[in-house]
Structure formats: structure tokens, C-alpha cells
Design a protein around this motif. Sequence first.
Motif, PDB file in Angstrom:
ATOM      1  N   PHE A 132       0.855  -1.181   0.000  1.00 17.65           N
ATOM      2  CA  PHE A 132       0.000   0.000   0.000  1.00 17.65           C
ATOM      3  C   PHE A 132       0.896   1.238   0.000  1.00 17.65           C
ATOM      4  N   LEU A 133       0.327   2.367  -0.421  1.00 18.10           N
ATOM      5  CA  LEU A 133       1.088   3.600  -0.615  1.00 18.10           C
ATOM      6  C   LEU A 133       0.567   4.689   0.306  1.00 18.10           C
ATOM      7  N   GLU A 134       1.496   5.408   0.952  1.00 19.96           N
ATOM      8  CA  GLU A 134       1.153   6.567   1.758  1.00 19.96           C
ATOM      9  C   GLU A 134       1.796   7.814   1.170  1.00 19.96           C
ATOM     10  N   ILE A 135       1.032   8.931   1.152  1.00 19.70           N
ATOM     11  CA  ILE A 135       1.541  10.210   0.654  1.00 19.70           C
ATOM     12  C   ILE A 135       1.512  11.216   1.791  1.00 19.70           C
ATOM     13  N   PHE A 136       2.653  11.849   2.042  1.00 19.13           N
ATOM     14  CA  PHE A 136       2.782  12.837   3.111  1.00 19.13           C
ATOM     15  C   PHE A 136       3.129  14.198   2.513  1.00 19.13           C
ATOM     16  N   ARG A 137       2.537  15.232   3.074  1.00 17.58           N
ATOM     17  CA  ARG A 137       2.877  16.602   2.716  1.00 17.58           C
ATOM     18  C   ARG A 137       3.905  17.125   3.712  1.00 17.58           C
ATOM     19  N   MET A 138       4.980  17.715   3.222  1.00 18.79           N
ATOM     20  CA  MET A 138       6.012  18.268   4.093  1.00 18.79           C
ATOM     21  C   MET A 138       5.650  19.717   4.431  1.00 18.79           C
ATOM     22  N   ASN A 139       5.464  19.999   5.709  1.00 21.29           N
ATOM     23  CA  ASN A 139       5.038  21.324   6.151  1.00 21.29           C
ATOM     24  C   ASN A 139       6.215  22.272   6.310  1.00 21.29           C
ATOM     25  N   ASP A 140       5.911  23.555   6.472  1.00 23.02           N
ATOM     26  CA  ASP A 140       6.956  24.566   6.598  1.00 23.02           C
ATOM     27  C   ASP A 140       7.789  24.384   7.856  1.00 23.02           C
ATOM     28  N   ASP A 141       7.190  23.761   8.892  1.00 29.69           N
ATOM     29  CA  ASP A 141       7.922  23.569  10.151  1.00 29.69           C
ATOM     30  C   ASP A 141       8.658  22.232  10.189  1.00 29.69           C
ATOM     31  N   ALA A 142       8.860  21.630   9.020  1.00 30.27           N
ATOM     32  CA  ALA A 142       9.610  20.379   8.858  1.00 30.27           C
ATOM     33  C   ALA A 142       8.847  19.154   9.333  1.00 30.27           C
ATOM     34  N   THR A 143       7.599  19.317   9.772  1.00 30.07           N
ATOM     35  CA  THR A 143       6.773  18.149  10.104  1.00 30.07           C
ATOM     36  C   THR A 143       6.152  17.620   8.823  1.00 30.07           C
ATOM     37  N   GLN A 144       5.643  16.396   8.900  1.00 27.66           N
ATOM     38  CA  GLN A 144       4.977  15.819   7.742  1.00 27.66           C
ATOM     39  C   GLN A 144       3.549  15.432   8.110  1.00 27.66           C
ATOM     40  N   GLN A 145       2.644  15.601   7.155  1.00 27.87           N
ATOM     41  CA  GLN A 145       1.225  15.355   7.390  1.00 27.87           C
ATOM     42  C   GLN A 145       0.713  14.320   6.400  1.00 27.87           C
ATOM     43  N   LEU A 146       0.106  13.249   6.923  1.00 24.60           N
ATOM     44  CA  LEU A 146      -0.454  12.226   6.053  1.00 24.60           C
ATOM     45  C   LEU A 146      -1.577  12.814   5.214  1.00 24.60           C
ATOM     46  N   VAL A 147      -1.482  12.657   3.906  1.00 28.07           N
ATOM     47  CA  VAL A 147      -2.495  13.166   2.983  1.00 28.07           C
ATOM     48  C   VAL A 147      -3.433  12.055   2.541  1.00 28.07           C
ATOM     49  N   HIS A 148      -2.860  10.898   2.195  1.00 33.44           N
ATOM     50  CA  HIS A 148      -3.691   9.787   1.732  1.00 33.44           C
ATOM     51  C   HIS A 148      -2.969   8.464   1.947  1.00 33.44           C
ATOM     52  N   ARG A 149      -3.756   7.464   2.273  1.00 38.81           N
ATOM     53  CA  ARG A 149      -3.265   6.085   2.372  1.00 38.81           C
ATOM     54  C   ARG A 149      -4.135   5.224   1.463  1.00 38.81           C
ATOM     55  N   THR A 150      -3.520   4.541   0.526  1.00 37.75           N
ATOM     56  CA  THR A 150      -4.294   3.701  -0.390  1.00 37.75           C
ATOM     57  C   THR A 150      -4.754   2.434   0.307  1.00 37.75           C
ATOM     58  N   GLU A 151      -5.569   1.682  -0.391  1.00 41.09           N
ATOM     59  CA  GLU A 151      -5.939   0.347   0.090  1.00 41.09           C
ATOM     60  C   GLU A 151      -4.775  -0.618  -0.104  1.00 41.09           C
ATOM     61  N   VAL A 152      -4.850  -1.757   0.533  1.00 36.64           N
ATOM     62  CA  VAL A 152      -3.825  -2.790   0.395  1.00 36.64           C
ATOM     63  C   VAL A 152      -4.190  -3.698  -0.782  1.00 36.64           C
ATOM     64  N   VAL A 153      -3.217  -3.954  -1.647  1.00 41.09           N
ATOM     65  CA  VAL A 153      -3.401  -4.919  -2.732  1.00 41.09           C
ATOM     66  C   VAL A 153      -2.675  -6.195  -2.317  1.00 41.09           C
ATOM     67  N   MET A 154      -3.416  -7.234  -2.079  1.00 42.25           N
ATOM     68  CA  MET A 154      -2.843  -8.458  -1.516  1.00 42.25           C
ATOM     69  C   MET A 154      -2.060  -9.259  -2.561  1.00 42.25           C
ATOM     70  N   ASN A 155      -0.892  -9.778  -2.102  1.00 46.85           N
ATOM     71  CA  ASN A 155      -0.123 -10.764  -2.850  1.00 46.85           C
ATOM     72  C   ASN A 155       0.168 -10.319  -4.289  1.00 46.85           C
TER      73      ASN A 155
END
Length: 572
Positions: free
Chosen positions: A210-233
Amino acid sequence: AMAGSYRLAEHSANTLGIFNSPCLTKVELRVACKGISDRDALSKPDPCVILKMQSHGQWFEVDRTEVIRTCINPVFSKLFTVDFYFEEVQRLRFEVHDISSNHNGLKEADFLGGMECTLGQVGITKNNLKLKSQLTMCLLQILIFSLSFFFQIVSQRKLSKSLLKHGNTAGKSSITVIAEELSGNDDYVELSFSARKLDDKDFFSKSDPFLEIFRMNDDATQQLVHRTEVVMNNLNPAWKTFKVSVNSLCSGDQDRRLKCIVWDWDSNGKHDFIGEFSSTFKEMRGAMEGRQVQWECINPKYKAKKKNYKNSGIVILNQCKIHKMHSFLDYIMGGCQIQFTVAIDFTASNGDPRNSCSLHYIHPYQPNEYLKALVAVGEICQDYDSDKMFPAFGFGARIPPEYKVGIQGVVEAYQSCLPKLQLYGPTNIAPIIQKVAKSASEETNTKEASQYFILLILTDGVITDMADTREAIVHASHLPMSVIIVGVGNADFSDMQMLDGDDGILRSPKGEPVLRDIVQFVPFRNFKHASPAALAKSVLAEVPNQVVDYYNGKGIKPKCVSEYESSRTLAP
């Protein structure tokens, strides 16, 4: 002519309540939890957070996050979007539930803890609003600019509190809510990712990526934007297309760094890292118009240790589409007319109109509840209808003398017809929904935002054709149409609440869900001692979003797209 246009727009805006509206902006709320304990100490919970808001002393579900399997420290991808009202105390309640894989319902035993706060406590702040306008523009365009409220994101605030269980006992678990104010750009982007030749992390099968996308904020923290579903096997997964607002993805900054991580899902919650890559929204826009963009998925440890290491797979962006989100005002200014239909309950349960105890009794000094609701809602809706003429119906009989009259004509016709009618039953509302739906269905052939239909039903009791009504509402949810039901009197309206999708998804008897929530139910007794404006505000609160959801969902633009729209579009 310019002054005339300005006065017309000003009147519409005042009717909308824009100038004096307490609603300042929309706020996105992101949720994460720590240390969640399951009922069974030997297993981990499958947590889900439900957001509820308080209205007239009752809690109503607004939305819920996805369920994260086997996790005690969940960070949820789904975010909540709520309107922020500066001068109102907006009470929020976040409930954490353990949702097992075999059911989505809620049981008392599944409750893992809750937290209450106000939206103001989350830490929303605002800077001074700056209107973007040019002196050379006509007054109408200046008005539209001022109404657009081009907000800048000025802060990101966080509230962390302990989760309270039944009896208000605090455990070791906590919840964190991050609030972020939306900027003026409400556009969203549609993304479709796939991958090929990912590393195999499993011994007896292939990876479950599965894929996660994070946005990098101005204060160097990261924020989860989206997590896809899991594709099995599957080492060559194709994840489902998903939508995310431009604000959430990059805060409107195309060059903001985005961190993307591919994981191999494990049932124990300890997911294996496959690799990562960095990108920007500007780079992702390269996948528009049938092109593809791809990145090497890199595992830094492998890259440092393995001499011949190339990558841990390739991630491909197959599609990037930008969808412009038009506002309710865009459609109204573009010429969309609100077609308003009234249906009044003339069943015997209302009581003999000649009796002072009847809900239809015409008091010489004050209007009855039917008239109060009719006037409060009708006077607002008529400002969005060019001919200000409304079809008016009774359950079982049309209201004489005309079938299509102005709001004052509806009032007069209602008063004049009562002595001529014999009230009876049953309370069947499916036929009137179907009749308005027929007109709305004909409107869909135009492929334009010309007419949107609102049916106002005033009734005193529980409907008797619930199955047919559910079927009619599910059908109508695909049409440019909304249904408003005002419950008059003190009957039990629990079945009516079911038609309002706020507490769950309404389905037809065959199990087909509504495409969108189009029903708003309001008991008049909650506003018995309030002003007509308060009733109208509650009854019509969801209509603007319902109009926007329908036309944006169909990809239908306002008939006359204003020039200011171009300034809201991100430059290519």
C-alpha cells in the motif's frame, strides 16, 4: 446598468446571508490516536473515529474515518471538513470504536473512548481578510471577489486530550486533532497510482503493498495526505483512483515536497518498509492528458549496503486530473434557478381545522405551525426563482384556486381551501417526490445548471409508505433535487430521522444506497420559540452544498463562469 447589477447581486448576497453570515471558512480536521487498548488485552483493536456535532442538545454523526486494522497508534488518512462559525460554540465529539471486520455497526462494547471539545479549542485563528479586486472591474465582479473570501492558510493548530471511557474515566489512550484552515481554492485532484517489480517482503507469498503520501510542512513536520488500500499478494499493484483537495495535498503550493512511502502490509500491524520517493504536485501534473510520470522506489538502507542496488520497484502515476470546485454562488450568479414546490399534509391526524386544537386551525391573531414554516422557508427560496411561482400540493388534493402561485398565494390558497376539505389519510409522500423527480429528470437532459428543484414537505406524522418513499429518495439522489421535510406537531418522528442521511446511509428496500444525501428533516417544535430566520437557516443549511455536490459531481459548470475563476486556478 452597473448599479442595477450591483443592487441585484447585493440583494441575493444579503438573502444568502453572506455579508452577515457567521460562517467564516471551512476547516479540515485530521485525527490520530495513541495507546488505544482493546477490550481483549491479547489482541489489538481495529479502530475507527466517528465525529459527532451537537445540535439542539443532541449529538449527530457527521462523518467517520476509515478502519485501521490491528493498530494501537492509528493515524487516520480520512479527514473531516467542517464549517467554522466564529460566534457560535460548535461542540464536537470524537468517538473511537473498535470495528470488527465482519460488521460496520456500533455496539456499546466496541466503544474505546471519546473526547469532547469545541471547534474554537482546536486553535483556529484568522488573519485580516484581504479582498482581491481591481478598480477597473465592474461592481458585480468586485462583489463576487469579496464573497469568494480568498483565505490564506495562517495556522495549523493541534489539540491532544485523553480519551474518556464510560463513566468519564481517563485511560492511558489519547487522541490528537489537527485543525487546518482551508484557503480559497477548493479544487481537488484525482490521482491513480500503480507500481511494478516491488521488493518481495514475504517468505511464503508476495508482498501486500500500500502507498502513503505525506505533505512536508513549513515547520519540517509531515502530514499524512492519503493512504491507499492494500493490494494483496501482488508485486505489480494498481491502486484505486482517489481524490484529494489541492489544499490537503500541497496547501496550494505546487512546489511543496511530497514524501511517498510504499509498505508491505502485515496483519499484526508491523508493516514492512519497501521504499520511498519524493515528488511535488507540479511534477505530478505531468501525468495529465494521458501521459505517465514514474519514480524509482528507494530503500536507503539497501542503497547504502548493496553495491549493485538499483531500486525496490517503480511507482507510476497513470493519471492526474484537476477538478474545479464551483461554489453555490457561482451557480446562482450563473443563472441557476431554484424551483420550489410545496406539499402540505391534509391527513385526518392533524385534527379538524375548525377546532382550536388542530394543527391546521387558522388563529385570528397568529399563524399556525404550517404557515410559520411555509413562510420562513418560502420567502428565502423565492429570491432564487425568477418567476417566484411555486407548484403547491396537498396530500391527496391540489390546493385551489391555482396550481402554481407565489408564496403569498400559497398562504392564501392554503387558508381558503381548509373549509372546503375533509381531512383523511394515509400519509403517502412517495407520489409527490416522484412527481417533482420527473421534472428534475427532464432537466438533466439540458446538461446545464439551469434549474435545481427543492420539495418542501410539511407533515404532522410518520409516513405510511416508507418503502416507496425510500425508493423515491434513492432515485431522486441522482437528480438535481433536494427534499426538505418539516415535522409539525409533537408526533414521534424517529422514522423521519432515518430518511435524513446524517445518521447513516439511506438505502432503498432493495439495498441500493443514495448517491448523495438530499433529505433534510427538521422538527418544527425545536424552533417553536425561535425566529423564522433560525428555522429557515436550519432547514436550508444543507441546500447550498447539495446543489454544489450535484453539479460538481456531474462535471457541470455554471452557465456563465465568471472571470475571477481563472485567478483561482493553479497555473500550469
